[in-house]
Motif scaffolding. Structure first.
Motif, PDB file in Angstrom:
ATOM      1  N   LEU A  97     -13.471  -3.270  47.481  1.00  0.00           N
ATOM      2  CA  LEU A  97     -14.286  -2.827  46.346  1.00  0.00           C
ATOM      3  C   LEU A  97     -14.605  -1.335  46.463  1.00  0.00           C
ATOM      4  O   LEU A  97     -14.991  -0.854  47.523  1.00  0.00           O
ATOM      5  CB  LEU A  97     -15.592  -3.626  46.297  1.00  0.00           C
ATOM      6  N   ASP A  98     -14.447  -0.612  45.361  1.00  0.00           N
ATOM      7  CA  ASP A  98     -14.718   0.828  45.336  1.00  0.00           C
ATOM      8  C   ASP A  98     -16.030   1.171  44.654  1.00  0.00           C
ATOM      9  O   ASP A  98     -16.784   2.017  45.135  1.00  0.00           O
ATOM     10  CB  ASP A  98     -13.582   1.560  44.599  1.00  0.00           C
ATOM     11  N   VAL A  99     -16.288   0.573  43.496  1.00  0.00           N
ATOM     12  CA  VAL A  99     -17.420   0.970  42.657  1.00  0.00           C
ATOM     13  C   VAL A  99     -18.195  -0.262  42.210  1.00  0.00           C
ATOM     14  O   VAL A  99     -17.598  -1.239  41.746  1.00  0.00           O
ATOM     15  CB  VAL A  99     -16.949   1.756  41.411  1.00  0.00           C
ATOM     16  N   VAL A 100     -19.517  -0.201  42.334  1.00  0.00           N
ATOM     17  CA  VAL A 100     -20.400  -1.241  41.817  1.00  0.00           C
ATOM     18  C   VAL A 100     -21.045  -0.737  40.531  1.00  0.00           C
ATOM     19  O   VAL A 100     -21.653   0.339  40.510  1.00  0.00           O
ATOM     20  CB  VAL A 100     -21.497  -1.592  42.843  1.00  0.00           C
ATOM     21  N   VAL A 101     -20.918  -1.512  39.466  1.00  0.00           N
ATOM     22  CA  VAL A 101     -21.603  -1.231  38.207  1.00  0.00           C
ATOM     23  C   VAL A 101     -22.790  -2.170  38.120  1.00  0.00           C
ATOM     24  O   VAL A 101     -22.619  -3.391  38.046  1.00  0.00           O
ATOM     25  CB  VAL A 101     -20.663  -1.426  37.004  1.00  0.00           C
ATOM     26  N   GLU A 102     -24.013  -1.610  38.167  1.00  0.00           N
ATOM     27  CA  GLU A 102     -25.232  -2.414  38.127  1.00  0.00           C
ATOM     28  C   GLU A 102     -25.740  -2.454  36.694  1.00  0.00           C
ATOM     29  O   GLU A 102     -26.226  -1.477  36.173  1.00  0.00           O
ATOM     30  CB  GLU A 102     -26.293  -1.806  39.045  1.00  0.00           C
ATOM     31  N   ALA A 103     -25.635  -3.628  36.058  1.00  0.00           N
ATOM     32  CA  ALA A 103     -25.975  -3.759  34.640  1.00  0.00           C
ATOM     33  C   ALA A 103     -26.853  -4.968  34.386  1.00  0.00           C
ATOM     34  O   ALA A 103     -26.754  -5.600  33.338  1.00  0.00           O
ATOM     35  CB  ALA A 103     -24.700  -3.844  33.800  1.00  0.00           C
ATOM     36  N   THR A 104     -27.735  -5.283  35.329  1.00  0.00           N
ATOM     37  CA  THR A 104     -28.595  -6.453  35.137  1.00  0.00           C
ATOM     38  C   THR A 104     -29.745  -6.187  34.180  1.00  0.00           C
ATOM     39  O   THR A 104     -30.270  -7.112  33.566  1.00  0.00           O
ATOM     40  CB  THR A 104     -29.198  -6.912  36.481  1.00  0.00           C
ATOM     41  N   HIS A 120     -22.938  -0.563  52.068  1.00  0.00           N
ATOM     42  CA  HIS A 120     -21.546  -0.976  52.243  1.00  0.00           C
ATOM     43  C   HIS A 120     -20.553   0.140  51.898  1.00  0.00           C
ATOM     44  O   HIS A 120     -19.331  -0.096  51.892  1.00  0.00           O
ATOM     45  CB  HIS A 120     -21.237  -2.206  51.388  1.00  0.00           C
ATOM     46  N   GLY A 121     -21.057   1.320  51.598  1.00  0.00           N
ATOM     47  CA  GLY A 121     -20.165   2.432  51.302  1.00  0.00           C
ATOM     48  C   GLY A 121     -19.520   2.381  49.937  1.00  0.00           C
ATOM     49  O   GLY A 121     -18.442   2.950  49.732  1.00  0.00           O
ATOM     50  N   ARG A 122     -20.175   1.727  48.974  1.00  0.00           N
ATOM     51  CA  ARG A 122     -19.641   1.648  47.608  1.00  0.00           C
ATOM     52  C   ARG A 122     -20.314   2.710  46.732  1.00  0.00           C
ATOM     53  O   ARG A 122     -21.514   2.975  46.871  1.00  0.00           O
ATOM     54  CB  ARG A 122     -19.917   0.280  46.981  1.00  0.00           C
ATOM     55  N   HIS A 123     -19.566   3.273  45.829  1.00  0.00           N
ATOM     56  CA  HIS A 123     -20.162   4.105  44.794  1.00  0.00           C
ATOM     57  C   HIS A 123     -20.962   3.216  43.847  1.00  0.00           C
ATOM     58  O   HIS A 123     -20.609   2.049  43.626  1.00  0.00           O
ATOM     59  CB  HIS A 123     -19.088   4.848  43.993  1.00  0.00           C
ATOM     60  N   VAL A 124     -22.026   3.774  43.259  1.00  0.00           N
ATOM     61  CA  VAL A 124     -22.901   3.011  42.370  1.00  0.00           C
ATOM     62  C   VAL A 124     -22.967   3.696  41.012  1.00  0.00           C
ATOM     63  O   VAL A 124     -23.299   4.885  40.918  1.00  0.00           O
ATOM     64  CB  VAL A 124     -24.331   2.901  42.941  1.00  0.00           C
TER      65      VAL A 124
END
Length: 456
Positions: A97-104, A120-124
Motif C-alpha cells: 500500500l502506498d497511499v491511504v485516503v481517509e474519507a470517513t 506504517h510509512g503510508r502517505h495520507v
C-alpha cells in the motif's frame, strides 16, 4: 502538470500506485468513479464498517464488483483486484500500500487512521477536513518527521483554494482574501437534519437515492462546513480568521475584488490576508447575480506602493476585472468536482512527494455554538446535528475562551443551561477522556505558541 505522464509510466511498468480507501460514502464513491478509469492507480482495498455498502459503492460507480473483488490483500496485490474489509487497520498494514485516503467524515476516526498510516510509512490524503481542523497541524508534523506526505484532498475546496493562494504568491502578488461560495442566510444556522432537504430543493427520496447523509449535508447549510473549510485554509495557507466568525457577504464573481477588500479601502474585511465565504443569496433571499455558490476564489493585489503601478497598468491593458481603484483583482473557479478530482492528491503524494495543501499553522479554530436554548443534561450531537453549529474563530480567541471544538461536540453532556447563540466551553460539558482529546491537547500545546498572524 505531468502527473498523468508519471502515472502512465507506472502503469506501463506494472507498478501502479496502490491506494487504500477508508470510507465508502459520497466522497469515497466519487473517487471510485474516476479511480476506475485512471491508469497507474490500483485500488488495493476499501475499509468500511459495512462491506455491503462498500460493494454497493463499487457497483454504483461503474465497477464489476464480482470481477474486482479479492479474498485477501495478498491476492489483491498479486492480481490488481480489490479487498473489502471492515478493518481499517488491516488495510493500512497491507503489503504494497502506498497511499491511504481517509474519507470517513469522523474526526476521531480520521485522526486515528492518519496516525496509524504514518506509523506504517503510508502517505495520507485527509478528506475528513474535520480531523484536519481539530488536530491537523500535529498530524502534518508527525508525517513530515516520518518522511511521508500528509495532504488535503484535491477537489475539496480547501485544497483548491490553497492552490490558488500558492499561485498568487508565486506570481509575487499579495493575497488579500481567499475562500469559497455557498448558499447562506442567517436563518440557516438553525437548520437541522429534519429541514435540510428543502434548503437544497430535494426530497428525502432523492437524497437517499444519491447516497446523501442528512446530518453531513446539514453541516453545509448551517455554516459549520464553511467554518471548517475556512479554518483549514487559514491553517494551511497562513491566513487569518475573522475575529467574530464568517460574514458570508452576498457577492457575485464580478464584485469579489470590490467587496472582499479591507474596510479602509471600501470593502468588508477587517484586515488583509484573511479567509471568507461569500453567499449566493442576498439577505432578502434573492439570488446573487453571477454567484459563486459552487466555486472558490482568491483576491489579490500587486505591490501597493507606487512601484506597483506597472503591474496595475497591465491589469487594465489585459482586461482584468478590478475594483474601482484598479488595485484589487480576483481569480475564481466556478465549480469544484469534489472526489472526482482526488486522484491528483494521490498521484502528487506518491509520485512527487508533495501535498496538495498541508496544515502547518494553528491560526483558526471552529467552536461549538448553541442552535437553540439547551438544557443541562442534554447530549450534544455535533456537526450538522440538532444542537450546535460550528463558528470560525482565531485560534488564540478559541483557546482564551476555553471553547469546545466542534469536532469534539459529539456525545458531550451539558453541565449547565446554554443560551441560543452562546459559545459552548470545555467547562460546560462532561466528556470522557479519549485518544482524540489527548491528541487535541497535544496539538494545542505544540502549536498555540506558534500561532501566526498572517501577513499574506
Amino acid at each position: 502538470m505531468n502527473l498523468a505522464r508519471l502515472l502512465q509510466a507506472r502503469a506501463d511498468a506494472g507498478r501502479p500506485v496502490r491506494v487504500g480507501l477508508i470510507g465508502a460514502g459520497k466522497f469515497g464513491s466519487m473517487f471510485l468513479a474516476q479511480l476506475r478509469t485512471t491508469p497507474g492507480l490500483h485500488l488495493l482495498g476499501i475499509a468500511d464498517l459495512s462491506i455491503p455498502r462498500a460493494r454497493a459503492a463499487l457497483e454504483r460507480t461503474g465497477w464489476d464488483a464480482d470481477a474486482a473483488m479479492a479474498t485477501s490483500f495478498d491476492e489483491a496485490l498479486r492480481t490488481g483486484r480489490t479487498m473489502l474489509t471492515q478493518d481499517a487497520g488491516a488495510l493500512i498494514a497491507a503489503g504494497g500500500l502506498d497511499v491511504v485516503v481517509e474519507a470517513t467524515g469522523n474526526p476521531a476516526a480520521g485522526a486515528n487512521h492518519a496516525l496509524l498510516a504514518i506509523a506504517h510509512g503510508r502517505h495520507v490524503v485527509m478528506v475528513t477536513v474535520e480531523a484536519d481542523v481539530l488536530v491537523g497541524p500535529l498530524l502534518a508534523a508527525k508525517a513530515r518527521a516520518a518522511g511521508v506526505v500528509y495532504s488535503m484532498g484535491s477537489g475539496d475546496q480547501p485544497a483548491l483554494v490553497c492552490e490558488m493562494v500558492d499561485w498568487a504568491r508565486t506570481c509575487g502578488f499579495n493575497v488579500v482574501c481567499a475562500g469559497k461560495g455557498t448558499k447562506y442566510l442567517p436563518s440557516f444556522h438553525h437548520s437541522t437534519p429534519d429541514t435540510i432537504w428543502s434548503l437544497y430543493g430535494l426530497t428525502p427520496e432523492q437524497a437517499a437515492e444519491g447516497g446523501m447523509n442528512a446530518q453531513m449535508f446539514n453541516s453545509f447549510a448551517d455554516g459549520t462546513k464553511s467554518s471548517i473549510e475556512m479554518a483549514a485554509i487559514a491553517n494551511a495557507a497562513n491566513l487569518r480568521a475573522p475575529s467574530d466568525g464568517l460574514l458570508f457577504p452576498p457577492c457575485g464573481v464580478d464584485d469579489l475584488a470590490t467587496i472582499l477588500r479591507p474596510r479602509e479601502a471600501g470593502g468588508v474585511l477587517e484586515h488583509s490576508g484573511t479567509v471568507e465565504t461569500v453567499s449566493s443569496l442576498e439577505r432578502d433571499g434573492r439570488p446573487v447575480f453571477r454567484d459563486l455558490r459552487w466555486g472558490v476564489y482568491v483576491v489579490f493585489e500587486a505591490d501597493p506602493s507606487p512601484r506597483g503601478d506597472y503591474a496595475r497598468r497591465c491589469f487594465k491593458e489585459y482586461g482584468v476585472v478590478t475594483d474601482s481603484s484598479g488595485r484589487y483583482t480576483a481569480l475564481y473557479r466556478p465549480y469544484h468536482l469534489i472526489g472526482l478530482e482526488l486522484g491528483i492528491s494521490v498521484a502528487s503524494a506518491a509520485l512527487r512527494g508533495e501535498p496538495t495543501g498541508a496544515t502547518e499553522f494553528f491560526n483558526a479554530d471552529v467552536v461549538a455554538v448553541a442552535k437553540r436554548p439547551l438544557r443541562v443534561g442534554e447530549v450534544l450531537d455535533g456537526e450538522g446535528g440538532y444542537t450546535v453549529w460550528g463558528k470560525l474563530l482565531p485560534a488564540a480567541s478559541s483557546l482564551a475562551r476555553g471553547a469546545l471544538p466542534i469536532g469534539l461536540a459529539h456525545h458531550a453532556t451539558l453541565r449547565r443551561d446554554i443560551a441560543e447563540g452562546e459559545v459552548i466551553g470545555w467547562s460546560d460539558v462532561a466528556v470522557e477522556d479519549s485518544a482524540i482529546i489527548r491528541l487535541r491537547r497535544e496539538m494545542e500545546q505544540a502549536f498555540s505558541h506558534a500561532e501566526t498572524a498572517a501577513m499574506a
